[in-house]
Design an enzyme around this catalytic site. Sequence first.
Site, short mmCIF file in Angstrom:
data_model
loop_
_atom_site.label_atom_id
_atom_site.label_comp_id
_atom_site.label_asym_id
_atom_site.label_seq_id
_atom_site.Cartn_x
_atom_site.Cartn_y
_atom_site.Cartn_z
CG HIS A 120 -0.26 0.04 2.56
ND1 HIS A 120 0.07 1.22 3.21
CD2 HIS A 120 0.14 -0.97 3.38
CE1 HIS A 120 0.63 0.93 4.37
NE2 HIS A 120 0.70 -0.38 4.49
CG ASP A 153 -3.04 3.69 2.32
OD1 ASP A 153 -2.45 2.68 1.89
OD2 ASP A 153 -3.95 3.64 3.17
CG ASP A 211 3.11 0.64 7.75
OD1 ASP A 211 2.89 -0.18 6.84
OD2 ASP A 211 2.27 0.92 8.63
CD GLU A 231 -2.66 -1.82 5.62
OE1 GLU A 231 -2.62 -2.80 6.40
OE2 GLU A 231 -2.28 -0.68 5.98
CD GLU A 232 -1.43 2.35 7.42
OE1 GLU A 232 -2.19 2.03 8.35
OE2 GLU A 232 -0.22 2.05 7.40
CD GLU A 288 1.51 -3.99 5.98
OE1 GLU A 288 2.19 -3.28 6.76
OE2 GLU A 288 0.50 -3.56 5.39
CG HIS A 307 1.49 3.76 12.17
ND1 HIS A 307 0.19 3.33 12.39
CD2 HIS A 307 1.81 3.30 10.94
CE1 HIS A 307 -0.23 2.65 11.34
NE2 HIS A 307 0.74 2.62 10.45
#
Length: 389
Positions: A75, A77, A108, A142-143, A171, A359
Site C-alpha cells: 500500500h 497510503d 510502512d 490499507e491504512e 508489511e 506510525h
Amino acid sequence: MSDIAASAIDLCRALVQCPSVTPEDAGAQGVLEKRLRAAGFKTHPIVFSQEGTPDVANLYARFGEGSPHFVFAGHTDVVPPGAAASWRFDPFSAELADGAIFGRGVADMKGAIAAFAAAACAFAERGGAGRGSISLLITGDEEGPAINGTEKLLRWAYERGERFDHCLVGEPTNPDALGQMIKIGRRGSLNGTLTVKGRQGHVAYPQRAINPVPHLVRLIGALIAAPLDSGTAHFDASNLEIVSVDVANPAFNVIPAEAQARFNIRFNDLWTPETLSAELHARIEAARRGADYLMRFEPCNALAFLTAPDRFTDLVCAAIERHTGRRPSLSTSGGTSDARFIRAYCPVVEFGLAGATMHMIDECAPVKDIRTLTAIYATLLEDYFSSVP
C-alpha cells in the site's frame, strides 16, 4: 545488485516525497507506475468508489504470461504525520541522514514497495518473463477503511482472468532487525458493543430507578472471566480487550439511563465471528440476572488465517537467511493487514522492513536495510522461478 539497490533507494525517496495520507494518492502510484512501465510491465491504474466512502486509487501491474504467477502486494497510503514541527525533518522530504531515510511511510511501507519494485523490474529486464509472471497489487486504502482497496482490486483481477500462485506482502514484519520474522498468518479482529438499559432517576431515590452500571460491570466480568482458548500450534490465545466504558453522565446526583462498553477481540483460527458471537452471548446470558442488555457486533472482514509452512515459506526463509544471517521465525502476531483478503486467492506471507518506527514521529528506515531487502526479494524471485512448479 548495487544498481538495483540504488534504484530502490531513489524510488523509495520519490514515493515518500508524495504526501499520500489516506485516502489521497498525491502522485505516489504514478511514480511507481512510471518505473514499472519503463521495465515492460503492463499497468492498470484503477479508482474504486463506494457511496459514503472516499474514492481510492489502486494499481495493478503484470509482466509475463502464464504460470507460475508471483505477486508482490503493498500500500502506498500512509497515516497522518502529526505535527510536522515535531519531526527532525519535514515528514515528506525523504531526508537522508545518519545512514537512514526519514519520512512518513518509509517503513510502512514505501521502502518495501521500492525494494520489491526494483527487484521485479531488474528481473523482468533480464528476461524473467520467459519463466512465468510477476505482478504488483498496490492499494491506497490499507491504512483507511479498506473498502475501495485490495479486496476490490483482487476481485477485479480475478474477473479478468488473473490467477495467482503465491503472494508476498511487504508489511514491516520485523520487530527490531531485518530478518527476524515473517508473517504466515494473522489473527482475526472482531469489534462489539454491549449496552445495558436502566431507568434514569435521582440518586437519593434509587428505588425509583434502575442503575445499569452494576449490571454492566457484572456482564463485563462475565465476558473476561475465562480465557477464550489457550492458543494453537501457530497462534497465541485469543484475547478480548475492553476498550471503552461510557455512561454519558456528567452529573453526580443522577442515576444514568444507559451504560455501554465497547470491546475488541483478536481471535485465532479456532474461531469465526459467528462462533465468537455465540460464545459471548452464552456468557452474558449466564450472568444476566434480569439485566436488559443488547450486544451487537460490527461487520467483520478480518478473519483469522494461516499459510501452512511449505516449500514456498522455505524459499522465503532461505532468501532472508542468505542476506541477513538470520533464520526468521514464523509468526501470526500483530494486527491485521491486506493479507487477509489475498489469502482467499493464493497462499500469502508477509515480509518487509523493521517496524520499530512505523506510525511514529521521525519514522525512518536504514538505507542498508532497504538495500538488503531489495537483495532478498531479488534472490526470492530467482529461486522461486527456478524451484516452484
